[in-house]
Design an enzyme around this catalytic site. Structure first.
Site, mmCIF file in Angstrom:
data_model
loop_
_atom_site.group_PDB
_atom_site.id
_atom_site.type_symbol
_atom_site.label_atom_id
_atom_site.label_comp_id
_atom_site.label_asym_id
_atom_site.label_seq_id
_atom_site.Cartn_x
_atom_site.Cartn_y
_atom_site.Cartn_z
ATOM 1 C CE1 TYR A 92 -3.517 2.667 0.544
ATOM 2 C CE2 TYR A 92 -2.772 2.774 3.048
ATOM 3 C CZ TYR A 92 -4.184 3.056 1.903
ATOM 4 O OH TYR A 92 -4.605 4.158 2.377
ATOM 5 C CE LYS A 165 -7.132 4.036 -0.378
ATOM 6 N NZ LYS A 165 -6.647 5.114 0.497
HETATM 7 O O1 LIG Z 1 -4.063 6.147 -0.496
HETATM 8 C C1 LIG Z 1 -3.953 6.448 0.772
HETATM 9 O O2 LIG Z 1 -3.004 5.955 1.171
HETATM 10 C C2 LIG Z 1 -4.776 7.597 1.657
HETATM 11 C C3 LIG Z 1 -5.784 8.597 0.501
HETATM 12 O O3 LIG Z 1 -6.752 7.575 0.634
HETATM 13 C C4 LIG Z 1 -4.039 9.038 -0.579
HETATM 14 O O4 LIG Z 1 -5.263 9.144 -1.437
HETATM 15 O O5 LIG Z 1 -3.792 9.451 -0.445
HETATM 16 MN MN LIG Z 2 -6.963 7.991 -1.851
#
Ligand SMILES: O=C(O)C[C@H](O)C(=O)O
Ligand SMILES: [Mn+2]
Ligand SMILES: NC(=O)c1ccc[n+]([C@@H]2O[C@H](COP(=O)([O-])OP(=O)(O)OC[C@H]3O[C@@H](n4cnc5c(N)ncnc54)[C@H](O)[C@@H]3O)[C@@H](O)[C@H]2O)c1
Length: 547
Positions: A92, A165
């Site tokens: 992530y 996600k």
């Molecule tokens: O994706 C992430 O780390 C958090 C958030 O949804 C973002 O767009 O930054």
């Molecule tokens: Mn985001």
């Protein structure tokens, strides 16, 4: 239906690799297709983790993990369960950002995503059906990738954020990975670098907009709902002009949410409540400055507004607590180019003696003396030492959340914020931050990332068969994380640690499911919220498969 050996071994939802037992190998026609040793999942995980550790960079580690994910979901999630803090930043944010930037160069596998093309709206239904491949889809994360994190437009490459996600959903809350579907809506791209790249894998034209774009979104939502009537639809990283419009269009009709607006609003309010638990202050005494009044910034403002109104303030009184700052500086009711969301949070020039000078963050901080400052501006390093010192001169425990992602876009580093405020700042950052040692105290830094909230929120909505998500449920979820952090400890974090994400995601899911049931928003009868959440939880262990 009879499956061949290769159909089983090449299906990541069924494959167990060397863990297929002798009996399974015989029954499934796998005899002789694997080395003779039968491994346990723990033996497989030990071997895989050693390979992961041998990779020389975080991107190489990611590539290894994604290959494992593409081959064997159960083993991947078994391993992630054991190393969640270590794997989160790899699968992530922030490393997902590198993989999005290099999607075309690194492409090997579509990762079971659905690729919807704006150029073939007639194929939308077939696209979703083919990608689902008969699976019972309960959760869809869709992106059109116009606003990937703070990095702008990444066209089809953005599919990796939907996949990332969903990986967090399973690791944190336990959604069955065979019940999820990542979707890319390829609406073209305005990223010239991609359009010029011979390797680019998406539609090679500028983004379509207006009626043509919204028609595709409508068709997609209709097909998604028709094919997967029990699913939750999560929108991610749409552009500023479309995100709120799409949310407003569908939020009262179907189970859906926008993560950048609502997930971020939730984690920030939870973080502020955590900070106020430490400082023992009231939310009614805060002056909130949103720096970067876009999708996330205004989602955050609205969630805090709701909280202030629940604390007894009228809407007009509550709005007096906000200062929205964007490119133009402090946003006034006569500022040019306001978005509909910004219009609700403007100030009047007559409130300030030097209104015309309030065109940059420093001037606004000097004029306003905020007690809470949230960064969702995509502008790195903009929370400078002098701005932070000015803020900290007027409040005892400044609440400062530089949330822009990925790492290279953060408004400030946690370590600097602690140092510049002599340990007084209550900090959360968008990406994981190491503990900060300062004058003998270890400061733990909460991760102010919607990943702390959306898995529990989504899981609770699915488990309770919610028809819609409303503000009451959102508010209940924001309060669910209290009590996990020991706030009496010096240097305590404002949010619970990622190490406890499976634990608090379950609590969150239960609170969300209960709220849905209390409001009679469930489609199916549910006797017990906790039980419904427990019953849906998938654990990463091998199960029997039939041929
Ligand atoms: O994706 C992430 O780390 C958090 C958030 O949804 C973002 O767009 O930054
Ligand atoms: Mn985001
Ligand atoms: N930590 C989290 O959970 C989380 C969640 C969502 C978004 N974010 C981050 O927040 C950032 C913004 O995301 P978004 O979805 O709101 O994007 P967005 O494009 O909708 O909003 C960004 C806003 O910042 C403004 N901006 C640009 N330059 C500025 C400047 N110099 N001064 C002030 N404002 C400026 C833009 O005009 C826009 O309104 C991204 O970096 C994203 O990664 C973090």
């Amino acid at each position: 239906m009879t499956k061949t050996a290769s159909e089983i071994l090449n299906n990541p939802f069924l494959n167990k690799g060397t863990a297929f037992t002798k009996e399974e190998r015989q029954a499934l026609g796998l005899t002789g297709t694997l080395p003779s040793k039968v491994q346990t999942i723990d033996e497989q995980a030990t071997q895989a983790y050693a390979q992961f550790k041998s990779k020389p960079s975080r991107l190489e580690q990611r590539i290894f993990l994604m290959n494992l994910f593409n081959e064997n979901r159960t083993l991947f999630f078994h391993l992630m369960d054991e190393h969640v803090v270590e794997f989160m930043p790899i699968v992530y944010d922030p490393v997902v950002a590198d993989s999005i930037e290099q999607y075309n160069e690194l492409f090997l596998d579509p990762q079971n995503a659905a690729f919807v093309s704006v150029d073939a709206p007639e194929d939308i239904e077939a696209t979703l059906k083919n990608a689902a491949d008969g699976r019972d889809i309960r959760l869809v994360v869709v992106t059109d990738a116009e606003g990937i994190l703070g990095m702008g437009d990444w066209g089809v490459n953005g599919v990796d954020i939907a996949i990332g996600k969903l990986m967090v959903y399973t690791a944190a809350a336990g959604i069955d990975p065979s019940q999820v579907l990542p979707v890319s809506i390829d609406a073209g791209t305005n990223n010239q670098k991609l359009l010029d790249d011979p390797l680019y894998l998406g539609n090679r034209h500028k983004r379509v907009s207006g009626e043509q774009y919204y028609d595709v979104i409508d068709k997609f939502v209709a097909a998604e709902q028709q094919l997967f009537p029990d699913s939750l639809l999560h929108f991610e990283d749409f552009g500023r002009d479309n995100a709120q419009v799409i949310l407003d269009k569908y939020k009262d009709q179907i189970a859906t949410f926008n993560d950048d607006i609502q997930g971020t609003g939730m984690v920030v309010l939870a973080g502020i409540l955590g900070a106020l638990n430490i400082s023992k202050e009231s939310i009614k005494d805060q002056k909130i400055l949103s720096f970067g009044a876009g999708t996330a910034g205004m989602g955050i403002a609205n969630q805090i507004l709701d909280e202030l109104m629940q604390a007894g303030l009228t809407e007009a009184e509550a709005k007096q607590h906000f200062y929205a700052v964007d490119k133009q500086g402090l946003l006034f009711d006569d500022t040019e180019g306001l978005t509909p969301a910004q219009k609700a949070f403007t100030r009047k020039r007559s409130e300030f003696s030097n209104a015309d000078e309030l065109t940059n963050l420093e001037a606004v901080v000097k004029a306003v003396h905020p007690t809470v400052m949230i960064g969702t501006s995509t502008q790195p390093g903009t929370f400078t030492e002098s701005i932070i010192k000015e803020m900290a001169a007027h409040t005892d425990r400044p609440i400062i959340f530089p949330l822009s992602n990925p790492t290279k876009l953060a408004e400030a580093k946690a370590e600097d914020l602690i140092k510049w405020t002599d340990g007084r700042a209550l900090v959360a950052t968008g990406i994981p931050a190491d503990d900060v040692e300062y004058k003998g105290v270890t400061y733990q830094i909460g991760q102010g990332n919607n990943a702390l909230m959306y898995p529990g929120l989504g899981f609770g909505l699915i488990a309770s068969t919610a028809k819609v998500l409303n503000s009451e449920t959102l508010s209940a979820a924001c309060h669910a994380l209290g009590g996990i952090v020991d706030t009496s400890k010096p240097g305590a974090a404002v949010l619970p640690p990622v190490a406890k994400i499976t634990e608090f995601s379950q609590t969150l899911a239960e609170v969300v499911a209960q709220s849905v049931i209390d409001q009679k928003l469930n489609k199916e009868p549910i006797a017990d919220a906790k039980q419904a959440v427990a019953d849906m939880k998938w654990v990463p262990e091998y199960r029997a498969i039939s041929k």
